[in-house]
Design an enzyme around this catalytic site. Structure first.
Site, PDB file in Angstrom:
ATOM      1  N   ASP A 223      -7.050  19.602 -13.976  1.00  0.00           N
ATOM      2  CA  ASP A 223      -7.247  18.261 -14.379  1.00  0.00           C
ATOM      3  C   ASP A 223      -6.884  18.191 -15.730  1.00  0.00           C
ATOM      4  O   ASP A 223      -7.326  18.574 -16.671  1.00  0.00           O
ATOM      5  CB  ASP A 223      -8.899  17.910 -14.262  1.00  0.00           C
ATOM      6  CG  ASP A 223      -9.129  16.486 -14.668  1.00  0.00           C
ATOM      7  OD1 ASP A 223      -8.518  15.917 -15.341  1.00  0.00           O
ATOM      8  OD2 ASP A 223     -10.209  16.272 -14.200  1.00  0.00           O
TER       9      ASP A 223
ATOM     10  N   ARG B  20       0.840  -1.362  -0.008  1.00  0.00           N
ATOM     11  CA  ARG B  20      -0.169   0.035  -0.170  1.00  0.00           C
ATOM     12  C   ARG B  20       0.908   1.137  -0.257  1.00  0.00           C
ATOM     13  O   ARG B  20       0.683   2.032  -0.651  1.00  0.00           O
ATOM     14  CB  ARG B  20      -0.931   0.143   1.272  1.00  0.00           C
ATOM     15  CG  ARG B  20      -1.835   1.436   1.302  1.00  0.00           C
ATOM     16  CD  ARG B  20      -3.139   1.440   2.237  1.00  0.00           C
ATOM     17  NE  ARG B  20      -2.788   0.387   3.243  1.00  0.00           N
ATOM     18  CZ  ARG B  20      -2.066   0.593   4.388  1.00  0.00           C
ATOM     19  NH1 ARG B  20      -1.305   1.435   4.667  1.00  0.00           N
ATOM     20  NH2 ARG B  20      -2.302  -0.340   5.399  1.00  0.00           N
TER      21      ARG B  20
ATOM     22  N   TYR C  51     -16.079  18.041 -15.246  1.00  0.00           N
ATOM     23  CA  TYR C  51     -16.359  16.544 -15.376  1.00  0.00           C
ATOM     24  C   TYR C  51     -17.273  16.110 -14.452  1.00  0.00           C
ATOM     25  O   TYR C  51     -17.195  16.542 -13.067  1.00  0.00           O
ATOM     26  CB  TYR C  51     -14.950  15.760 -15.145  1.00  0.00           C
ATOM     27  CG  TYR C  51     -15.201  14.227 -15.020  1.00  0.00           C
ATOM     28  CD1 TYR C  51     -15.569  13.360 -16.139  1.00  0.00           C
ATOM     29  CD2 TYR C  51     -14.828  13.502 -13.656  1.00  0.00           C
ATOM     30  CE1 TYR C  51     -15.830  11.912 -15.928  1.00  0.00           C
ATOM     31  CE2 TYR C  51     -15.226  12.149 -13.636  1.00  0.00           C
ATOM     32  CZ  TYR C  51     -15.702  11.456 -14.943  1.00  0.00           C
ATOM     33  OH  TYR C  51     -15.960   9.990 -14.925  1.00  0.00           O
TER      34      TYR C  51
ATOM     35  N   LYS D 181      -7.616   7.259 -19.086  1.00  0.00           N
ATOM     36  CA  LYS D 181      -8.085   7.949 -20.432  1.00  0.00           C
ATOM     37  C   LYS D 181      -6.773   7.872 -21.670  1.00  0.00           C
ATOM     38  O   LYS D 181      -6.395   6.779 -21.882  1.00  0.00           O
ATOM     39  CB  LYS D 181      -8.603   9.359 -20.543  1.00  0.00           C
ATOM     40  CG  LYS D 181      -9.666   9.351 -19.323  1.00  0.00           C
ATOM     41  CD  LYS D 181     -11.079   8.738 -19.577  1.00  0.00           C
ATOM     42  CE  LYS D 181     -11.866   8.348 -18.458  1.00  0.00           C
ATOM     43  NZ  LYS D 181     -12.240   9.731 -17.829  1.00  0.00           N
TER      44      LYS D 181
HETATM   45  C1  LIG Z   1     -12.903  10.015 -16.459  1.00  0.00           C
HETATM   46  C2  LIG Z   1     -12.278  11.436 -15.830  1.00  0.00           C
HETATM   47  C3  LIG Z   1     -12.065  11.606 -14.568  1.00  0.00           C
HETATM   48  C4  LIG Z   1     -12.269  10.324 -13.504  1.00  0.00           C
HETATM   49  O1  LIG Z   1     -11.499   9.410 -13.542  1.00  0.00           O
HETATM   50  P1  LIG Z   1     -11.617   7.685 -13.511  1.00  0.00           P
HETATM   51  O2  LIG Z   1     -10.419   7.206 -13.738  1.00  0.00           O
HETATM   52  O3  LIG Z   1     -12.871   7.486 -14.264  1.00  0.00           O
HETATM   53  O4  LIG Z   1     -11.793   7.674 -12.126  1.00  0.00           O
HETATM   54  C5  LIG Z   1     -11.589  13.028 -13.954  1.00  0.00           C
HETATM   55  N1  LIG Z   1     -11.731  13.967 -14.823  1.00  0.00           N
HETATM   56  C6  LIG Z   1     -11.914  13.693 -16.101  1.00  0.00           C
HETATM   57  C7  LIG Z   1     -11.951  14.983 -17.105  1.00  0.00           C
HETATM   58  C8  LIG Z   1     -12.299  12.670 -16.666  1.00  0.00           C
HETATM   59  O5  LIG Z   1     -12.455  12.418 -18.068  1.00  0.00           O
END
Ligand SMILES: *Cc1c(COP(=O)(O)O)cnc(C)c1O
Length: 379
Positions: free
Chosen positions: A170, A46, A98, A195
């Site tokens: 982000d 962890r 998001y 992504k």
């Molecule tokens: C998908 C996404 C998230 C969240 O991420 P997960 O891996 O699905 O938990 C946060 N910000 C953006 C812009 C996203 O596209």
């Protein structure tokens, strides 16, 4: 080292025991100590795991940061960042945010006494207006989802710094290939690694990258205390995905440009949102902070109805109807009935999110095949 070389070499090293050139999957929960406290930096997975360490170091390098931390999902990373806040603190965030970020802010952390303001940060005045002595953090997404609005990271980070406010970006929609927020003055970059970074739609993961050592200490304390860590196999898959990040991103951008222009000239299409168009509201800002314009495109239909959008979405074949983005395969989605369904229609319409708005994540297939698919779905 240049970006393309870093994706393959930064932070990773051949296995010291065997010379294995690829980072091994250290599928272990614990590590043998020679005597109590006498070990090589690994005690329990962890806290630390060698596969994760190499991925974290690689990501730190790609974003020009000093450190990186990985989490079991993008939301795990966002949750960790929220935990540096205290009751009474205020956060100013992008309004076109998001959905999961909006949800954790308003449905989880608001109840712990943290206040969130959602404003259109593409207008700097909106940011200045909301700043007060309690403002602790500004949360930026650019390009935004799904309207692909561009926010000037340099300007926001400059004002934030002068007011003692942390700037978090982000950077999921760009990946480190297109945009490096730390170079533009941001304090922290966060990614849904799920992504573009992993890019093969087979891992859910998040990451935080920064420069400040005190912040690293606090965040890794929270990472270890709360435990939202990814497993070693997912770290291995992500390291594997990253090695082609620059090649994939170049093709996403190339295809994105072709598809955006194709849609713009299609008789059934009304508006196309893509920051690469010279008449996009913040095209010049996009050009100054992004290396290229990416593969995310939104568009609306001349026949503006949910039914028309649904007809398109159920007829498209290569563009698979699914949540998520950034994988090698093309995806399409309908924000009004999927990701943004929880936002009241009146609110959606205010930001241009009309009933027929469709979002595309353009993959790296052959662009002619993609246009042919759009053609048959639009007809
Ligand atoms: C998908 C996404 C998230 C969240 O991420 P997960 O891996 O699905 O938990 C946060 N910000 C953006 C812009 C996203 O596209």
């Amino acid at each position: 080292m240049k970006f393309e070389t870093k994706t393959i070499h930064a932070g990773v090293h051949p296995d010291p025991f065997t010379g294995a050139i690829m980072t091994p999957i250290y599928q272990t929960s614990t590590y043998v100590q020679r005597s109590p406290g006498d070990h090589d930096g690994y005690e329990y997975s962890r806290t630390h795991n060698p596969t994760r360490t190499q991925l974290q170091n690689n990501l730190a390098s790609l974003e020009n940061g000093n450190w990186g931390l990985c989490f079991g999902s993008g939301m795990g990373a966002i949750d960790t960042l929220c935990k540096v806040l205290n009751p009474g603190d205020e956060v100013i965030a992008t309004n076109d945010l998001y959905g999961g970020s909006y949800r954790i802010f308003t449905k989880v952390y608001q109840d712990f006494g943290i206040k969130f303001h959602f404003v259109d940060l593409s207008e700097i005045e909106n940011f200045k207006e909301k700043i007060n002595s309690k403002t602790r953090m500004v949360w930026i997404e650019t390009p935004t989802n799904p309207m692909l609005t561009i926010i000037d990271i340099r300007s926001i980070a400059g004002i934030a710094k002068a007011n003692g406010i942390l700037t978090v970006v982000d950077n999921t929609f760009c990946s480190p290939y297109l945009q490096n927020p730390l170079d533009l003055g941001a304090d922290i970059v966060m990614h849904s690694v799920t992504k573009y970074i992993n890019g093969h739609s087979d891992v859910v993961m998040g990451a935080i990258i920064g420069k400040d050592e005190a912040m690293l200490e606090r965040l890794s304390f929270i990472q270890n205390s709360c435990g939202a860590v990814p497993g070693p196999f997912d770290c291995f898959l992500t390291l594997r995905g990253i090695k082609t990040l620059h090649v994939r991103m170049a093709r996403h951008c190339e295809n994105g440009k072709v598809i955006a222009n194709y849609l713009r000239n299609h008789p059934k299409v009304n508006k196309v949102y893509w920051p690469g168009f010279e008449d996009h509201k913040n095209h010049l800002v996009a050009k100054s902070q992004m290396k290229d314009f990416g593969g995310m495109i939104s568009f609306t239909l001349k026949e503006d109805s949910i039914e028309a959008a649904h007809r398109f979405l159920s007829r498209s074949k290569l563009f698979a109807l699914a949540e998520s983005l950034g994988g090698v395969e093309s995806l399409c989605g309908h924000p009004s009935s999927m990701t943004h369904a929880s936002i009241p229609r009146e609110e959606r319409l205010k930001s241009g999110l009309v009933d027929s708005l469709i979002r595309l994540s353009v993959g790296i297939e052959n662009a002619d095949d993609l246009m042919e698919d759009l053609d048959q779905a639009l007809s």
